[in-house]
Design a protein around this motif. Structure first.
Motif, PDB file in Angstrom:
ATOM      1  N   THR A  77     -16.659  -5.460  -2.173  1.00 41.60           N
ATOM      2  CA  THR A  77     -15.568  -6.255  -2.107  1.00 41.60           C
ATOM      3  C   THR A  77     -15.340  -6.775  -0.675  1.00 41.60           C
ATOM      4  OG1 THR A  77     -14.312  -4.151  -1.845  1.00 41.60           O
ATOM      5  CG2 THR A  77     -13.956  -5.305  -4.041  1.00 41.60           C
ATOM      6  N   GLY A 123     -18.080   3.652  -5.563  1.00 38.75           N
ATOM      7  CA  GLY A 123     -17.540   3.007  -6.678  1.00 38.75           C
ATOM      8  C   GLY A 123     -16.009   2.773  -6.429  1.00 38.75           C
ATOM      9  N   ARG A 171      -9.327  -0.053   2.777  1.00 39.36           N
ATOM     10  CA  ARG A 171      -9.029  -0.936   1.751  1.00 39.36           C
ATOM     11  C   ARG A 171      -9.529  -0.175   0.378  1.00 39.36           C
ATOM     12  NH1 ARG A 171      -6.410  -6.038   3.035  1.00 39.36           N
ATOM     13  NH2 ARG A 171      -6.068  -5.972   0.625  1.00 39.36           N
ATOM     14  N   CYS A 217      -9.746   2.119  -2.846  1.00 40.77           N
ATOM     15  CA  CYS A 217      -8.797   2.081  -3.992  1.00 40.77           C
ATOM     16  C   CYS A 217      -7.875   2.898  -3.957  1.00 40.77           C
ATOM     17  CB  CYS A 217      -9.838   2.283  -5.245  1.00 40.77           C
ATOM     18  SG  CYS A 217      -8.734   2.402  -6.840  1.00 40.77           S
ATOM     19  N   PRO A 218      -6.639   2.693  -3.753  1.00 38.64           N
ATOM     20  CA  PRO A 218      -5.598   3.524  -4.067  1.00 38.64           C
ATOM     21  C   PRO A 218      -5.332   4.299  -5.241  1.00 38.64           C
ATOM     22  CG  PRO A 218      -4.481   1.343  -4.249  1.00 38.64           C
ATOM     23  CD  PRO A 218      -5.981   1.129  -4.109  1.00 38.64           C
ATOM     24  N   ASN A 277     -18.750  -1.556 -11.315  1.00 34.76           N
ATOM     25  CA  ASN A 277     -17.886  -1.794 -12.234  1.00 34.76           C
ATOM     26  C   ASN A 277     -17.425  -3.227 -12.291  1.00 34.76           C
ATOM     27  OD1 ASN A 277     -15.052  -1.833 -13.295  1.00 34.76           O
ATOM     28  ND2 ASN A 277     -14.746   0.202 -13.223  1.00 34.76           N
ATOM     29  N   ARG A 314       0.780  -1.175  -0.021  1.00 33.84           N
ATOM     30  CA  ARG A 314       0.025  -0.092   0.017  1.00 33.84           C
ATOM     31  C   ARG A 314       0.959   1.196   0.045  1.00 33.84           C
ATOM     32  NH1 ARG A 314      -5.735   0.031  -0.462  1.00 33.84           N
ATOM     33  NH2 ARG A 314      -5.921   2.055   0.191  1.00 33.84           N
TER      34      ARG A 314
END
Ligand code: HEM
Length: 513
Positions: A373, A433, A439, A441-442, A367, A135
């Protein structure tokens, strides 16, 4: 879909073995643990739980139905594991965001992570030191202060996108894939890509291999019974040969990206790209070769398919609901004139409607992740009347929340206006989204900028219509449509002036790929 497609004799034996011991395990699973209390949920079968009630594809509407039935949360069992689904934005914010420190693990994925990815895919990594180091590397690469570095690539690739739309609109889905892949490839490896590149084709096929196995919670029986892998003798593991083959292929593809970079450097080129820093960082953290390859490859994989899908979702919405396209074009024309110049990243502040379109496209259709997730709880936790056991899997009911009238009125309609509020510029607020919590999205910053430049330019230059006799089914936009169009769509330039603009401004970028 269960992973029975390549079943052979060994597989048959293994299944007999599984069926023989399942009743014993089932009894153990069903033993009530009074210390914990979970939200209600649909009844399932004693051994497989709700596994066979989950549609193998396009599971979103089923989860929305459960969400409507059970309220804020519901619990299901998929194979051996208990999943809690969060059905309102408020519970997601409370548990995954505010208590993010606890809801940070990932479940075990004994096939798709341990075998098929050699334990290396960040998206499925549990809460370990390696995940934390990865990360850190991703943040260093993707932080917003780097946006000036990737802006020129986004400019160039979106010009190529317009050119390709003009020349072969029927291949729109491939042009979107190339755009997304080439931006991230240029940032990481300092080289543009074309859909004719063998490695790009192979990359997409490894993503397909991975997603086909992993996409739905019910994709594979043994994945839902992690202990099975530990007790089925290795030579009887019917899923193993295929997973090992995919791992080998994936490592080969990722390694070829780094080998190609080394070759260019040896030839005297000096590409400015992140892979060089990334390799140093990976060495600092003690990664072995496979871990290094996956570190680079995961970024290419994550950055390619998501943007590609988001483009397809926007196109489907444009063809189905032309009213918002007209509003967008009015704003674009006010800023850029009548086919005078292409929108640029510097127009962001003058194009709030495009920003709202980005957020609405993230809400309207999921998506890759209709059912969210998953993450695992790393300590016991109490929420209201419920007490959750460490190790419980949680997910946000992405489709269910986005299609709940209490959360979003007229939820089936594509209405960017719903995001024209004080939170407009906070790209993570108001939708799920990019996921949630620690967690999240980076790559969200790069992803939103990709969308801004591609959406604004496409909407400025083209109109989109459904093809007579082939209406778009917005509930079945195939996220894995790499080699076929996810739907048919008519793409036509807005005017002769717009054709000339694209010819003039985009030929150089487009002809090179
Ligand atoms: C439209 C663009 C994108 C969308 C919709 C998207 C969506 C997501 C989602 C939903 C997750 C899971 C988050 C969670 O578990 O809460 C995720 C994770 C991730 N994304 Fe993205 N993403 C996009 C673009 C990108 C880009 C451009 C990159 C990198 C270049 C990227 C890299 C990653 C990585 C590395 C993870 C795994 C994070 C972890 O498990 O710790 N994504 N993304």
């Amino acid at each position: 879909m269960l992973a029975f497609d390549n079943l052979h004799f060994g597989g048959g034996l293994a299944i007999l073995f599984v069926v023989a011991i399942l009743p014993l395990v089932g009894r153990a699973l069903l033993k009530p643990k009074t210390k914990y209390r979970y939200p209600a949920g649909p009844n399932g079968s004693p051994l497989f739980g709700n596994l066979f009630q989950v549609p193998p594809k396009y599971a979103g509407p089923k989860f929305a139905e459960w969400g409507n039935q059970y309220g804020d949360m519901f619990t299901i069992r998929l194979g051996a594991r208990r999943w809690v689904f969060l059905n309102s934005m408020q519970t997601v914010r409370e548990l995954l965001d505010r208590r993010g420190r606890l809801y940070i693990g990932r479940p075990e994925f004994p096939i798709t992570q341990d075998i098929l990815s050699g334990g290396n895919r960040i998206i499925m990594m549990s809460y370990t030191e390696r995940w934390r180091n990865l990360r850190k590397i991703m943040h260093q690469l993707l932080m917003s202060s780097n946006s000036d570095i990737y802006k020129p690539f986004q400019d160039m690739e979106s010009r190529a996108l317009l050119w390709q739309y003009l020349k072969s609109p029927e291949d729109y889905y491939q042009h979107g894939a190339r755009f997304a892949n080439s931006v991230i490839f240029s940032v990481v490896f300092g080289r543009r890509t074309s859909m004719r590149d063998e490695n790009v084709r192979l990359l997409f096929s490894t993503i397909d291999d991975f997603m086909e196995t992993q996409a739905s919670p019910s994709t594979s029986l043994p994945e839902q019974f992690p202990w099975l892998i530990k007790i089925i003798p290795r030579r009887l593991q019917w899923f193993r040969p295929k997973a090992e083959r995919v791992f080998k292929k994936t490592i080969g593809v990722y390694a070829s990206f780094l080998d190609d970079l080394d070759k260019r450097i040896r030839q005297g080129q000096d590409p400015k790209c992140f892979a060089r820093d990334m390799t140093d960082l990976a060495t600092k953290y003690g990664f072995d070769d496979a871990q290094k390859y996956f570190c680079a490859g995961s970024i290419i994989e994550a950055g390619s398919d998501t943007t590609r899908n988001q483009l397809n979702i926007m196109l489907a919405a444009a063809a189905k609901f032309p009213a918002w396209v007209a509003t967008a074009q009015t704003q674009l024309d006010a800023v850029c004139g009548d086919a005078k110049r292409l929108p640029t990243m510097d127009d962001w502040a003058q194009l709030p409607y495009i920003v709202a379109i980005i957020k609405e496209s993230l809400r309207w259709r999921p998506n890759m992740t209709a059912t969210g997730t998953p993450r695992t709880l790393i300590e016991d936790d109490i929420y209201g009347d419920y007490k959750f056991e460490k190790g419980t899997i949680f997910s946000y009911n992405n489709f269910g929340i986005c299609h709940n009238e209490d959360e979003f009125t007229n939820n089936e309609k594509f209405l960017p206006e719903r995001f024209l509020n004080d939170d407009l510029q906070d790209m993570l607020k108001g939708h799920l989204g990019f996921g949630a919590g620690r967690r999240i999205c980076p790559g969200w910053h790069l992803g939103t900028r990709n969308m801004f430049i591609a959406f604004s330019r496409l909407l400025y230059c083209f109109n989109f219509k459904e093809v007579p006799g082939a209406p778009i089914n917005e509930n079945e936009i195939d996220p894995l449509a790499h080699d076929h169009p996810p739907f048919q769509i008519e793409i036509v330039p807005r005017s002769h002036n717009h054709v000339e603009l694209v010819e003039r401004e985009c030929a150089e970028a487009g002809q090179a790929v």
